[in-house]
Design a protein around this motif. Structure first.
Motif, PDB file in Angstrom:
ATOM      1  N   THR A 115       0.856  -1.187   0.000  1.00 52.00           N
ATOM      2  CA  THR A 115       0.000   0.000   0.000  1.00 52.00           C
ATOM      3  C   THR A 115       0.889   1.232   0.000  1.00 52.00           C
TER       4      THR A 115
ATOM      5  N   GLY B 223      -1.824   5.324   0.581  1.00 51.90           N
ATOM      6  CA  GLY B 223      -3.174   4.920   0.935  1.00 51.90           C
ATOM      7  C   GLY B 223      -3.889   4.086  -0.098  1.00 51.90           C
TER       8      GLY B 223
ATOM      9  N   SER C 258     -13.208  -1.283   0.313  1.00 46.41           N
ATOM     10  CA  SER C 258     -11.944  -1.526  -0.371  1.00 46.41           C
ATOM     11  C   SER C 258     -12.184  -2.306  -1.655  1.00 46.41           C
TER      12      SER C 258
END
Length: 502
Positions: free
Chosen positions: A59, A62, A475
């Motif tokens: 990641t 973000g 997500s």
């Protein structure tokens, strides 16, 4: 790695899509397919890049960079280049339980971190992935593979989205008896009802569900845990529980006029439309006489979608197929640049301007891209009967944040009124619903998600695990599969003292 010089010989190529004016006449998938020779050329573009960032699954800023389920991308690209399709599907299934889903609806963070993408168009990873699994099904290579030995342990999985299904698949493969509970009338979660049929045809979802059932997974629909079965009763009936309920609380827009008839959450619209389609046998005219009570019909209506992202785009595509009169998409953020900005370097996910299928379809019919950027909605207006008739919007300036307020300011004198009959709110999700957590006294984090560490997935209640959007927040499908697999691994370790699950 494909062919050492392939990236210099072959340009990036995707199968053509059906023309927007034609594909909005039905609810079928609209992507055409490349030939095996063309796919081999695309596989050849995979470079001998040394470090394949495409499958790192990290990641950055973000956002996902590389594949969160660590797909062995260079390996199966090489297999496709050499025509070893059976080897390709074996490589693909090592890390991904459902490539027929990710190959269709994943936004492909792998391509955003492809090394070739630094200076050339990235390898067509997503398209090759989809082609591998479709070819494997066509050849009859994907068959049920039930476990040879059962452990005698019973696991309940709550929720049948990608996290729940991947957890169930892995736990079942380890020999546990798995029961998946779903409150809707069909299995699949957002795969079934959140993603429209033209993006993911529902027989494809059902095909995988049927395979899991043949392998021994039990599915229970129309059952809401916490209502139909109390959460503590589930704890008594099973040796472990894996919660994969998703982040289903939509973000609202509490402004004047919100209660007018005609203002809906996006998921209300998308869910009822897909359910209506399925109940009517995918009839193109289902919206004229829908069998679903809460069906929302955009035919002949002036439609405004507030919010972008995949959900907003899906509302656009659905309204186009329902023959809306007009279509506008409001986004509060500035229009992204055509190329990566200096503060968005590779291998971060490229935050660039994209034209998705819904935008393309609206532009083809109405003559322009439906999006208006840097627009905030101030008020919904209606008639004396409480019906929505319009909304007031204003322009915002992100270069002038408000002190101790929002990161933008309103542009004076920019207010205007848009006529509309329907508004769909596609503003994202706030977290999971909390009936189960309240009954079990589960701890939550600062964002109201079920508290469980990534890679551990254990909650504060022994034997209860949480994975997917209910743990990490809204997500990507690949993160849901990553977490479902990880929760299955830790649940298996809890049940057996050790685990061989990846």
């Amino acid at each position: 790695m494909g062919k050492p010089t392939g990236f210099m010989e072959f340009p990036r190529e995707l199968g053509a899509d059906r023309k927007p004016e034609l594909r909005i006449l039905d609810w079928n998938e609209f992507h055409e397919h490349l030939t095996e020779e063309e796919l081999a050329n695309q596989g050849a573009r995979c470079m001998d890049c040394g470090i394949p960032f495409c499958h790192t699954g990290t990641t950055l800023a973000g956002m996902a960079s590389g594949c969160p389920i660590n797909n062995l991308i260079p390996e199966w690209n090489d297999h496709v280049y050499h025509g070893r399709w059976q080897d390709a599907i074996e490589s693909l299934h090592k890390t991904n339980n459902f490539p027929e889903f990710t190959g269709r609806v994943c936004p492909a963070p792998c391509e955003g971190s492809c090394v070739l993408g630094i200076h050339e168009p990235a390898v067509t990873i997503k398209n090759i992935e989809n082609s591998i699994i479709d070819h494997a099904f066509d050849q009859g290579w994907v068959v049920a593979n039930p476990p040879k030995v059962r452990t005698g342990k019973k696991v309940a999985v709550i929720g049948s989205g990608p996290a729940g299904l991947s957890a169930a698949a892995q736990l079942n493969s380890a020999g546990h008896s798995v029961t998946v509970y779903e409150r809707a009338d069909r299995i699949g979660g957002l795969l079934m009802y959140g993603i429209p049929n033209m993006k993911l045809e529902k027989w494809i979802v059902q095909r995988r569900v049927d395979l899991l059932a043949d392998e021994g997974v039990e599915f229970v629909t129309n059952t809401s845990i916490g209502v139909d079965i109390k959460a503590d009763q589930l704890m008594k009936d099973f040796d472990a529980v894996v919660i994969c309920t998703g982040a289903t609380k939509p973000r609202d827009l509490p402004i004047p006029g919100r209660d007018l008839k005609g203002v809906h959450f996006a998921m209300e619209y998308l869910t009822a439309n897909t359910q209506s389609l399925l109940e009517s046998g995918l009839e193109n005219t289902h919206y004229q006489n829908s069998p679903v009570e809460n069906f929302i019909n955009a035919e002949g209506k002036k439609v405004v979608v507030i919010g972008g992202g995949d959900t907003g785009t899906d509302c656009l595509g659905t309204a186009m197929r329902q023959k809306c009169e007009s279509l506008i998409n409001l986004e509060i953020v500035p229009q992204p640049p055509a190329e990566r900005a200096a503060n968005n370097p590779w291998p971060q996910w490229p935050k660039i301007f994209r034209v998705d299928y819904g935008h393309e379809e609206a532009a083809a019919v109405f003559g322009k891209d439906p999006r208006l950027f840097q627009m905030s909605t101030v008020e919904f207006t209606g008639d004396e009967q409480g019906n929505l008739t319009g909304l007031t919007i204003c322009e915002v300036d992100w270069s002038k944040p408000v002190e101790n307020g929002p990161p933008f300011s309103v542009v004076p004198g920019s207010e205007k009124v848009l006529e509309c009959d329907l508004v769909f709110l596609a503003l994202g999700f706030l977290g999971p619903e909390h009936l189960i957590s309240e009954q079990l006294n589960l701890e939550t984090d600062a964002r109201s998600n079920f508290k469980a560490e990534h890679e551990q997935y254990t909650t504060n209640i022994e034997g209860v695990f949480a994975a997917g959007d209910c743990r990490r927040g809204q997500s990507l499908i690949v993160w849901a599969i990553n977490e479902g697999r990880g929760a299955a691994r830790e649940c298996d370790r809890y049940l057996m003292g050790a685990t061989e699950l990846p």
